[in-house]
Design a protein around this motif. Structure first.
Motif, short mmCIF file in Angstrom:
data_model
loop_
_atom_site.label_atom_id
_atom_site.label_comp_id
_atom_site.label_asym_id
_atom_site.label_seq_id
_atom_site.Cartn_x
_atom_site.Cartn_y
_atom_site.Cartn_z
N GLU A 1 0.84 -1.20 0.00
CA GLU A 1 0.00 0.00 0.00
C GLU A 1 0.87 1.25 0.00
OE1 GLU A 1 -3.58 2.41 0.46
OE2 GLU A 1 -3.06 0.49 -0.42
N LEU A 2 1.93 1.26 0.78
CA LEU A 2 2.82 2.42 0.81
C LEU A 2 3.42 2.68 -0.56
CD1 LEU A 2 5.25 3.60 3.48
CD2 LEU A 2 6.17 3.17 1.20
N ALA A 3 3.91 1.63 -1.21
CA ALA A 3 4.51 1.79 -2.55
C ALA A 3 3.48 2.32 -3.54
CB ALA A 3 5.09 0.47 -3.02
N ALA A 4 2.24 1.84 -3.44
CA ALA A 4 1.19 2.30 -4.35
C ALA A 4 0.92 3.78 -4.15
CB ALA A 4 -0.08 1.49 -4.14
N ARG A 5 0.88 4.22 -2.89
CA ARG A 5 0.62 5.64 -2.61
C ARG A 5 1.76 6.51 -3.14
NH1 ARG A 5 -2.99 6.43 1.81
NH2 ARG A 5 -4.48 4.70 1.79
N VAL A 6 2.99 6.06 -2.99
CA VAL A 6 4.15 6.81 -3.51
C VAL A 6 4.05 6.95 -5.03
CG1 VAL A 6 6.64 6.69 -3.87
CG2 VAL A 6 5.69 6.27 -1.60
N HIS A 7 3.73 5.87 -5.70
CA HIS A 7 3.61 5.93 -7.17
C HIS A 7 2.52 6.91 -7.60
CE1 HIS A 7 6.47 2.98 -8.62
NE2 HIS A 7 6.08 2.10 -7.70
N VAL A 8 1.39 6.91 -6.90
CA VAL A 8 0.29 7.81 -7.25
C VAL A 8 0.71 9.26 -7.09
CG1 VAL A 8 -1.99 8.62 -6.51
CG2 VAL A 8 -1.58 6.19 -6.82
N LEU A 9 1.33 9.59 -5.98
CA LEU A 9 1.77 10.97 -5.75
C LEU A 9 2.76 11.43 -6.82
CD1 LEU A 9 2.20 10.95 -1.86
CD2 LEU A 9 0.50 12.24 -3.17
N LEU A 10 3.68 10.56 -7.21
CA LEU A 10 4.67 10.94 -8.22
C LEU A 10 4.08 11.01 -9.62
CD1 LEU A 10 7.79 9.03 -6.88
CD2 LEU A 10 7.38 11.49 -6.83
N ARG A 11 3.08 10.17 -9.90
CA ARG A 11 2.42 10.26 -11.22
C ARG A 11 1.73 11.61 -11.37
NH1 ARG A 11 1.08 4.71 -10.69
NH2 ARG A 11 -0.98 5.23 -9.89
N ARG A 12 1.18 12.12 -10.29
CA ARG A 12 0.54 13.43 -10.38
C ARG A 12 1.56 14.51 -10.69
NH1 ARG A 12 -2.58 12.38 -5.61
NH2 ARG A 12 -1.75 14.25 -4.61
N LEU A 13 2.76 14.40 -10.15
CA LEU A 13 3.81 15.36 -10.48
C LEU A 13 4.16 15.30 -11.96
CD1 LEU A 13 6.50 15.30 -7.65
CD2 LEU A 13 4.78 17.05 -8.11
N GLU A 14 4.23 14.08 -12.50
CA GLU A 14 4.59 13.92 -13.91
C GLU A 14 3.51 14.49 -14.81
OE1 GLU A 14 5.21 9.76 -14.15
OE2 GLU A 14 7.05 9.80 -12.96
N ARG A 15 2.24 14.28 -14.45
CA ARG A 15 1.15 14.88 -15.25
C ARG A 15 1.21 16.40 -15.20
NH1 ARG A 15 -2.21 10.87 -12.77
NH2 ARG A 15 -3.15 12.47 -11.46
N ALA A 16 1.53 16.92 -14.02
CA ALA A 16 1.58 18.38 -13.86
C ALA A 16 2.72 18.99 -14.66
CB ALA A 16 1.73 18.74 -12.39
N ALA A 17 3.74 18.21 -14.98
CA ALA A 17 4.89 18.73 -15.72
C ALA A 17 4.58 18.93 -17.20
CB ALA A 17 6.09 17.81 -15.57
N GLY A 18 3.46 18.38 -17.67
CA GLY A 18 3.07 18.54 -19.06
C GLY A 18 2.49 19.92 -19.32
N ALA A 19 1.96 20.09 -20.51
CA ALA A 19 1.37 21.37 -20.88
C ALA A 19 0.18 21.67 -19.98
CB ALA A 19 0.91 21.33 -22.34
N ALA A 20 0.14 22.88 -19.43
CA ALA A 20 -0.92 23.26 -18.50
C ALA A 20 -1.95 24.14 -19.19
CB ALA A 20 -0.32 24.01 -17.32
N PRO A 21 -3.23 23.96 -18.85
CA PRO A 21 -4.29 24.83 -19.40
C PRO A 21 -4.15 26.25 -18.86
CG PRO A 21 -5.19 22.79 -18.47
CD PRO A 21 -3.76 22.89 -18.03
N PRO A 22 -4.95 27.16 -19.38
CA PRO A 22 -4.86 28.56 -18.93
C PRO A 22 -5.26 28.69 -17.46
CG PRO A 22 -6.17 28.36 -20.95
CD PRO A 22 -5.94 26.98 -20.44
N ALA A 23 -5.00 29.89 -16.94
CA ALA A 23 -5.36 30.19 -15.56
C ALA A 23 -6.88 30.16 -15.40
CB ALA A 23 -4.81 31.54 -15.15
N ILE A 24 -7.32 29.81 -14.20
CA ILE A 24 -8.75 29.77 -13.86
C ILE A 24 -9.00 30.87 -12.83
CG2 ILE A 24 -10.61 28.39 -12.86
CD1 ILE A 24 -9.04 25.89 -13.69
N ARG A 25 -10.06 31.63 -13.03
CA ARG A 25 -10.44 32.68 -12.07
C ARG A 25 -11.81 32.37 -11.50
NH1 ARG A 25 -7.22 37.20 -12.13
NH2 ARG A 25 -5.75 37.34 -13.87
#
Length: 225
Positions: free
Chosen positions: A109-133
């Motif tokens: 379970e710990l390893a799975a949680r670590v992978h999930v947190l890091l996958r979110r970082l990798e997705r965030a490193a891609g192209a980001a949509p415009p700002a939201i207000r």
């Protein structure tokens, strides 16, 4: 891809070595710290991509460690706690933790949680949509920054992802189970209290009226009138 670095902060040597062995088997570079001061020092020296952090530590506790490292650089923190107490969890989230595990836990379970947190970082490193207000709130997805009435608001990586997810579907009620699956990457629906705790943290930082609770279902982000 560069091998991801994880800092494990745990004063019980057997537990620390077990966590490190499992994460190394998963392909991570792992360092271990056993007390609060050395954890902060190793964080600054090693610049890890993620921190696995026990709450109870000598020197100063894991909450203070989390506060100090998040003040320097936003990094995913998986907190380990011996008690499943909502107050403890809320304090952990308030100082910058993204997720938590209650002891005893499985290494799988710990390893799975670590992978999930890091996958979110990798997705965030891609192209980001415009700002939201949203009223006085500005969400800059490219920089992963949030401002409230022009002032910066510090959000953890998970808080930011949850806010963006809700803001992308304004007025839409999103069930807790869906949020767990789409933001956390969990599919078993067993962590609904995690969602509730992060919603409380967002309300505390951005305003109590921003997110509406639909009892028995989930949450919706309401746009200002």
């Amino acid at each position: 891809m560069t091998q991801r670095r994880v800092l494990v902060v745990e004063d019980e040597r057997t537990i620390a070595e077990s966590i490190a062995a499992r994460l190394r088997a998963e392909g991570f570079t792992v360092e271990i710290a056993s007390d609060g001061p050395s954890a902060v020092a190793q964080f600054h020296a090693g610049q890890p991509d993620l921190v696995v952090l026990d709450v109870m530590l000598p020197g100063f506790d894991g909450l203070e460690v989390c506060r100090r490292i998040q003040a320097d650089r936003a990094v995913p923190v998986l907190m380990l706690t011996a008690r499943d107490d909502e107050t403890d969890l809320l304090v952990g989230l308030a100082v910058g933790a993204d997720d938590y595990l209650t002891k005893p836990f499985s290494m799988r379970e710990l390893a799975a949680r670590v992978h999930v947190l890091l996958r979110r970082l990798e997705r965030a490193a891609g192209a980001a949509p415009p700002a939201i207000r949203i009223g006085g709130i500005e969400i800059n997805q490219a920089e992963r920054r949030v401002r409230l009435d022009g002032a910066d608001v510090h959000l953890t990586p998970t808080e930011f992802d949850l806010l963006v997810h809700l803001a992308g579907r304004p007025r839409t009620v999103l069930p807790r189970e869906r949020l767990l699956a789409e933001v956390w990457g969990w599919v078993d629906g067993s962590g609904t209290r995690t969602v509730d705790s992060h919603i409380k943290a967002l309300r505390r930082k951005l305003g109590a009226d921003l997110i509406r609770t639909v009892h028995g279902v989930g949450y919706a982000l309401d746009l200002p009138a």
